[in-house]
Design an enzyme around this catalytic site. Structure first.
Site, PDB file in Angstrom:
ATOM      1  N   TYR A  42       0.582  -1.368   0.057  1.00 15.40           N
ATOM      2  CA  TYR A  42       0.177   0.182   0.036  1.00 15.40           C
ATOM      3  C   TYR A  42       0.902   1.444   0.188  1.00 15.40           C
ATOM      4  O   TYR A  42       2.293   1.365  -0.065  1.00 15.40           O
ATOM      5  CB  TYR A  42      -1.259  -0.052   1.023  1.00 15.40           C
ATOM      6  CG  TYR A  42       0.019   0.548   2.419  1.00 15.40           C
ATOM      7  CD1 TYR A  42       0.846  -0.312   2.978  1.00 15.40           C
ATOM      8  CD2 TYR A  42      -0.463   1.286   3.617  1.00 15.40           C
ATOM      9  CE1 TYR A  42       0.839  -0.581   4.597  1.00 15.40           C
ATOM     10  CE2 TYR A  42      -0.323   1.867   4.512  1.00 15.40           C
ATOM     11  CZ  TYR A  42       1.487   0.768   5.012  1.00 15.40           C
ATOM     12  OH  TYR A  42       1.770   0.661   6.408  1.00 15.40           O
TER      13      TYR A  42
ATOM     14  N   ARG B 249       7.862   4.203  -4.576  1.00 14.93           N
ATOM     15  CA  ARG B 249       8.042   3.252  -3.282  1.00 14.93           C
ATOM     16  C   ARG B 249       7.030   2.249  -3.754  1.00 14.93           C
ATOM     17  O   ARG B 249       7.073   0.654  -3.508  1.00 14.93           O
ATOM     18  CB  ARG B 249       8.006   3.627  -1.920  1.00 14.93           C
ATOM     19  CG  ARG B 249       7.702   2.465  -1.474  1.00 14.93           C
ATOM     20  CD  ARG B 249       8.307   3.063  -0.188  1.00 14.93           C
ATOM     21  NE  ARG B 249       6.632   3.920   0.604  1.00 14.93           N
ATOM     22  CZ  ARG B 249       6.733   4.762   1.826  1.00 14.93           C
ATOM     23  NH1 ARG B 249       7.423   4.903   2.653  1.00 14.93           N
ATOM     24  NH2 ARG B 249       5.668   5.334   1.266  1.00 14.93           N
TER      25      ARG B 249
ATOM     26  N   ARG C 141      -8.050 -20.151  -2.175  1.00 17.65           N
ATOM     27  CA  ARG C 141      -6.569 -20.394  -1.237  1.00 17.65           C
ATOM     28  C   ARG C 141      -5.539 -21.403  -1.786  1.00 17.65           C
ATOM     29  O   ARG C 141      -6.157 -22.637  -1.268  1.00 17.65           O
ATOM     30  CB  ARG C 141      -7.904 -19.915   0.087  1.00 17.65           C
ATOM     31  CG  ARG C 141      -6.928 -19.921   1.318  1.00 17.65           C
ATOM     32  CD  ARG C 141      -7.192 -19.425   2.040  1.00 17.65           C
ATOM     33  NE  ARG C 141      -6.383 -19.668   3.642  1.00 17.65           N
ATOM     34  CZ  ARG C 141      -5.363 -20.451   4.066  1.00 17.65           C
ATOM     35  NH1 ARG C 141      -5.439 -21.501   4.139  1.00 17.65           N
ATOM     36  NH2 ARG C 141      -4.642 -19.591   4.889  1.00 17.65           N
TER      37      ARG C 141
ATOM     38  N   HIS D 178      -1.347 -20.924  -0.256  1.00 20.71           N
ATOM     39  CA  HIS D 178      -0.245 -20.292  -0.028  1.00 20.71           C
ATOM     40  C   HIS D 178       0.713 -19.855  -1.187  1.00 20.71           C
ATOM     41  O   HIS D 178       1.525 -18.428  -0.808  1.00 20.71           O
ATOM     42  CB  HIS D 178       0.681 -21.197   1.021  1.00 20.71           C
ATOM     43  CG  HIS D 178       0.148 -21.521   2.535  1.00 20.71           C
ATOM     44  ND1 HIS D 178      -1.330 -21.740   2.743  1.00 20.71           N
ATOM     45  CD2 HIS D 178       0.611 -20.424   3.629  1.00 20.71           C
ATOM     46  CE1 HIS D 178      -1.394 -22.031   4.411  1.00 20.71           C
ATOM     47  NE2 HIS D 178      -0.602 -20.991   4.609  1.00 20.71           N
TER      48      HIS D 178
ATOM     49  N   LYS E 241       6.320  -2.111   1.565  1.00 23.60           N
ATOM     50  CA  LYS E 241       5.318  -1.132   2.851  1.00 23.60           C
ATOM     51  C   LYS E 241       4.554  -2.206   2.540  1.00 23.60           C
ATOM     52  O   LYS E 241       2.907  -2.498   1.343  1.00 23.60           O
ATOM     53  CB  LYS E 241       5.463  -0.314   2.309  1.00 23.60           C
ATOM     54  CG  LYS E 241       4.094   0.669   2.569  1.00 23.60           C
ATOM     55  CD  LYS E 241       4.511   2.617   2.642  1.00 23.60           C
ATOM     56  CE  LYS E 241       2.632   3.106   3.368  1.00 23.60           C
ATOM     57  NZ  LYS E 241       2.790   3.160   4.201  1.00 23.60           N
TER      58      LYS E 241
ATOM     59  N   GLU F   6      11.771   2.235  14.019  1.00 24.00           N
ATOM     60  CA  GLU F   6      11.123   2.848  13.380  1.00 24.00           C
ATOM     61  C   GLU F   6      10.030   2.584  14.306  1.00 24.00           C
ATOM     62  O   GLU F   6       9.656   1.546  15.227  1.00 24.00           O
ATOM     63  CB  GLU F   6      11.141   2.619  12.361  1.00 24.00           C
ATOM     64  CG  GLU F   6      10.145   1.359  11.680  1.00 24.00           C
ATOM     65  CD  GLU F   6       9.947   1.410  10.131  1.00 24.00           C
ATOM     66  OE1 GLU F   6      10.247   2.281   9.658  1.00 24.00           O
ATOM     67  OE2 GLU F   6      10.101   0.500   9.757  1.00 24.00           O
TER      68      GLU F   6
ATOM     69  N   LEU G 263      11.275   0.984   6.657  1.00 24.22           N
ATOM     70  CA  LEU G 263      10.527   1.283   5.286  1.00 24.22           C
ATOM     71  C   LEU G 263      11.446   2.959   5.572  1.00 24.22           C
ATOM     72  O   LEU G 263      11.496   3.870   5.874  1.00 24.22           O
ATOM     73  CB  LEU G 263       9.293   1.869   5.941  1.00 24.22           C
ATOM     74  CG  LEU G 263       8.417   2.102   4.640  1.00 24.22           C
ATOM     75  CD1 LEU G 263       8.534   0.753   4.009  1.00 24.22           C
ATOM     76  CD2 LEU G 263       7.656   2.835   4.654  1.00 24.22           C
TER      77      LEU G 263
HETATM   78  C1  LIG Z   1       6.444   1.309   9.203  1.00 23.10           C
HETATM   79  C2  LIG Z   1       6.786   2.696   8.558  1.00 23.10           C
HETATM   80  N1  LIG Z   1       7.098   3.365   8.814  1.00 23.10           N
HETATM   81  C3  LIG Z   1       8.275   4.697   8.258  1.00 23.10           C
HETATM   82  C4  LIG Z   1       7.001   4.922   7.456  1.00 23.10           C
HETATM   83  C5  LIG Z   1       6.657   6.727   7.499  1.00 23.10           C
HETATM   84  O1  LIG Z   1       6.604   6.461   5.420  1.00 23.10           O
HETATM   85  P1  LIG Z   1       5.901   7.444   5.024  1.00 23.10           P
HETATM   86  O2  LIG Z   1       6.871   9.185   5.334  1.00 23.10           O
HETATM   87  O3  LIG Z   1       6.556   7.375   3.430  1.00 23.10           O
HETATM   88  O4  LIG Z   1       4.742   7.587   5.087  1.00 23.10           O
HETATM   89  C6  LIG Z   1       5.643   4.221   7.207  1.00 23.10           C
HETATM   90  C7  LIG Z   1       4.201   5.060   7.732  1.00 23.10           C
HETATM   91  O5  LIG Z   1       3.335   4.642   6.890  1.00 23.10           O
HETATM   92  C8  LIG Z   1       5.276   2.934   8.169  1.00 23.10           C
HETATM   93  O6  LIG Z   1       4.071   2.464   7.913  1.00 23.10           O
END
Ligand SMILES: Cc1ncc(COP(=O)(O)O)c(C=O)c1O
Length: 288
Positions: free
Chosen positions: A33, A52, A100, A102, A147, A180, A205
């Site tokens: 997403y 991304r 379904r 895997h 993501k 993070e 991320l």
């Molecule tokens: C786990 C995680 N880290 C960092 C971020 C920040 O990313 P962005 O600046 O692209 O929103 C997000 C945003 O949803 C996130 O889910």
């Protein structure tokens, strides 16, 4: 006013929007997403978000659901239909619908869903007053750079944060270093005045906001050190903040029970937030 969602080629009333029960997103969290902010009618950082998206899809061997220019056009169309001036757009791509099993099926079309939401970002008190965060163990998998919609540990952390009256949970790896937030990147200004954020890698991320702020900081002559930091280091920091498309640059004034600095947003954090908002609103020349 009716709110529309985009579901696989159709704009449908939000309440009636649905996907198949055998969508692999629903069954396996087999999808990715993006979330991008909209400020004053501008879609912030559209291109890096699409970059991304392409990277996340490629990592999971899911095809782009539409050519990139078409995707960009569909996003603009949904924002226009829903008359969003300030808010966000959410875009989700799953591998698609299949019986379904895997293993990744072949020959199916990805499912594309988009929704929007209105929010008056700049009126939010958290930007001017700062927020509390808590620390939690990082329970996630080894590819946090993708993501994915597989967000259960993130949801657990954010729920724990909310229960503690905090805005965000900072996830901590086995060696005691902060990775993070559950939906944000984390930054501190250390006791010896170094602006630190964790280096890119599979543990975090790559935030689009993180990237933009790095460029802005460089333009302003503020150097950033990409190094991990411990929870203790964070608690002794002069300033702290988190970044994301929907947090912008949100000052952090408390980590667990420890107040950061004087309990007010730090001055460097405030400057970074101002520069970032100027960038979003177009007051600042395109960074990079
Ligand atoms: C786990 C995680 N880290 C960092 C971020 C920040 O990313 P962005 O600046 O692209 O929103 C997000 C945003 O949803 C996130 O889910």
């Amino acid at each position: 006013m009716p709110r529309f969602a985009y579901v696989d080629g159709r704009y449908v009333p939000h309440d009636a929007a649905s996907v198949h029960v055998e969508d692999r997103g629903y069954q396996f969290a087999d999808g990715v997403y993006e979330v991008a902010a909209i400020l004053g009618g501008r879609l912030i950082d559209q291109e890096p978000h699409l970059d991304r998206l392409e990277r996340s899809l490629a990592a999971l061997d899911i095809p782009m659901p539409r050519p990139r220019p078409v995707l960009a056009m569909l996003m603009r169309e949904l924002i226009a239909r829903n008359r969003v001036r300030d808010g966000l757009i959410y875009l989700q791509v799953t591998r698609g619908v299949a019986p379904r099993d895997h293993k990744f099926p072949t020959g199916i079309a990805p499912t594309l869903v988009m929704t929007t939401r209105r929010t008056d970002w700049l009126k939010q008190k958290r930007l001017s007053e700062g927020v509390k965060v808590i620390t939690v163990p990082d329970l996630r998998w080894a590819r946090c750079d993708i993501k994915t919609i597989s967000l259960l540990p993130n949801c657990m952390g954010k729920t724990e944060a909310a229960a503690a009256g905090a805005y965000e949970a900072w996830q901590v790896d086995r060696d005691g270093f902060v990775t993070e937030g559950t939906s944000s990147n984390v930054w501190i200004l250390t006791a010896d005045n170094r602006l630190k954020t964790r280096a890119l890698g599979p543990e975090i991320l790559r935030g689009v906001t993180r990237d933009s702020l790095m460029r802005i900081a460089a333009e302003e002559g503020v150097s950033v050190v990409e190094e991990p930091f411990t929870v203790d280091e964070a608690k002794q920091a002069r300033e702290a903040f988190v970044t994301s498309a929907t947090s912008f640059v949100t000052p952090v004034v408390q980590v667990d029970d420890t107040v950061i600095g004087n309990g007010r947003p730090g001055s460097l954090t405030e400057r970074l937030l101002r520069w970032y908002i100027d960038y979003c609103t177009g007051l600042r020349q395109e960074a990079g």
